[in-house]
Design an enzyme around this catalytic site. Structure first.
Site, short mmCIF file in Angstrom:
data_model
loop_
_atom_site.label_atom_id
_atom_site.label_comp_id
_atom_site.label_asym_id
_atom_site.label_seq_id
_atom_site.Cartn_x
_atom_site.Cartn_y
_atom_site.Cartn_z
N LEU A 130 -30.59 69.05 -105.80
CA LEU A 130 -29.14 69.07 -105.94
C LEU A 130 -28.47 68.36 -104.75
O LEU A 130 -28.86 68.56 -103.61
CB LEU A 130 -28.66 70.53 -106.00
CG LEU A 130 -27.17 70.76 -106.10
CD1 LEU A 130 -26.64 70.24 -107.43
CD2 LEU A 130 -26.87 72.25 -105.95
N HIS A 131 -27.50 67.53 -105.05
CA HIS A 131 -26.70 66.88 -104.01
C HIS A 131 -25.35 66.45 -104.58
O HIS A 131 -25.25 66.10 -105.75
CB HIS A 131 -27.43 65.69 -103.39
CG HIS A 131 -27.84 64.64 -104.37
ND1 HIS A 131 -28.93 64.77 -105.20
CD2 HIS A 131 -27.31 63.43 -104.65
CE1 HIS A 131 -29.07 63.68 -105.94
NE2 HIS A 131 -28.09 62.85 -105.63
N GLN A 132 -24.34 66.54 -103.74
CA GLN A 132 -23.00 66.14 -104.15
C GLN A 132 -22.59 64.89 -103.37
O GLN A 132 -22.73 64.83 -102.16
CB GLN A 132 -21.99 67.25 -103.87
CG GLN A 132 -20.56 66.83 -104.16
CD GLN A 132 -19.68 67.98 -104.50
OE1 GLN A 132 -19.59 68.36 -105.65
NE2 GLN A 132 -19.04 68.57 -103.50
#
Length: 175
Positions: A130-132
């Site tokens: 997960l990464h934004q």
């Protein structure tokens, strides 16, 4: 003929070949292959880390859409936003807001693109972690190069951007 002057200027971007070939992509979805699991084990300058929080960290995108393109990542190796615990969700939000403030101070963008691509089919380059994205944008920063040459002109070196952003990062984030 090669080397014969013509009316064209050339923007050589040989570093992009690593991205095109997928050289930096993990060969599987395990933590051992995950760049977002490996980066926090390195010194900040080597891992392009701008800030380390308790449950999440902020890192420069190795293949940025624009100068200052940041990623907010949990330390835990999870794929989906729905797998993030309350502390990770809260810190991702705080770090995203702080990233915007720091980028406004350092780079003065006119706007931002912020978001997550969940799964390969949705465009996630590293779907296993997960990464934004926090992408600063300026008026006129998009041009014809990505369309006709599959090339982006990024006028700042990653380490120069990382140093400026890390230096401007506050010692305490917004609550």
């Amino acid at each position: 003929m090669a080397g014969v002057p013509d009316a064209f200027q050339r923007l050589w971007t040989p570093h992009r070949m690593a991205y095109i070939k997928g050289d930096s992509k993990p060969t599987d979805s395990t933590e051992n292959q995950c760049p977002f699991c490996v980066k926090p084990q390195r010194p900040d300058d080597d891992g392009l880390i701008v800030h380390r929080g308790e449950t999440c960290f902020v890192v420069m995108n190795l293949f940025p859409y624009s100068p200052g393109h940041l990623l907010v990542c949990p330390y835990r190796h999870i794929s989906w936003y729905t797998d993030a615990n309350e502390a990770e969700v809260a810190e991702m939000a705080v770090l995203t807001r702080t990233a915007m403030d720091v980028l406004m101070e350092v780079s003065r963008p006119a706007g931002f693109n912020i978001g997550m691509n969940q799964g390969e089919v949705a465009g996630a380059g590293i779907a296993a972690h997960l990464h934004q994205h926090v992408v600063p944008r300026w008026q006129g920063d998009s041009n014809f190069l990505p369309i006709i040459a599959q090339t982006k002109a990024v006028p700042q070196l990653l380490d120069d951007a990382r140093q400026a952003l890390a230096a401007a990062w506050p010692t305490t984030s917004k609550d």
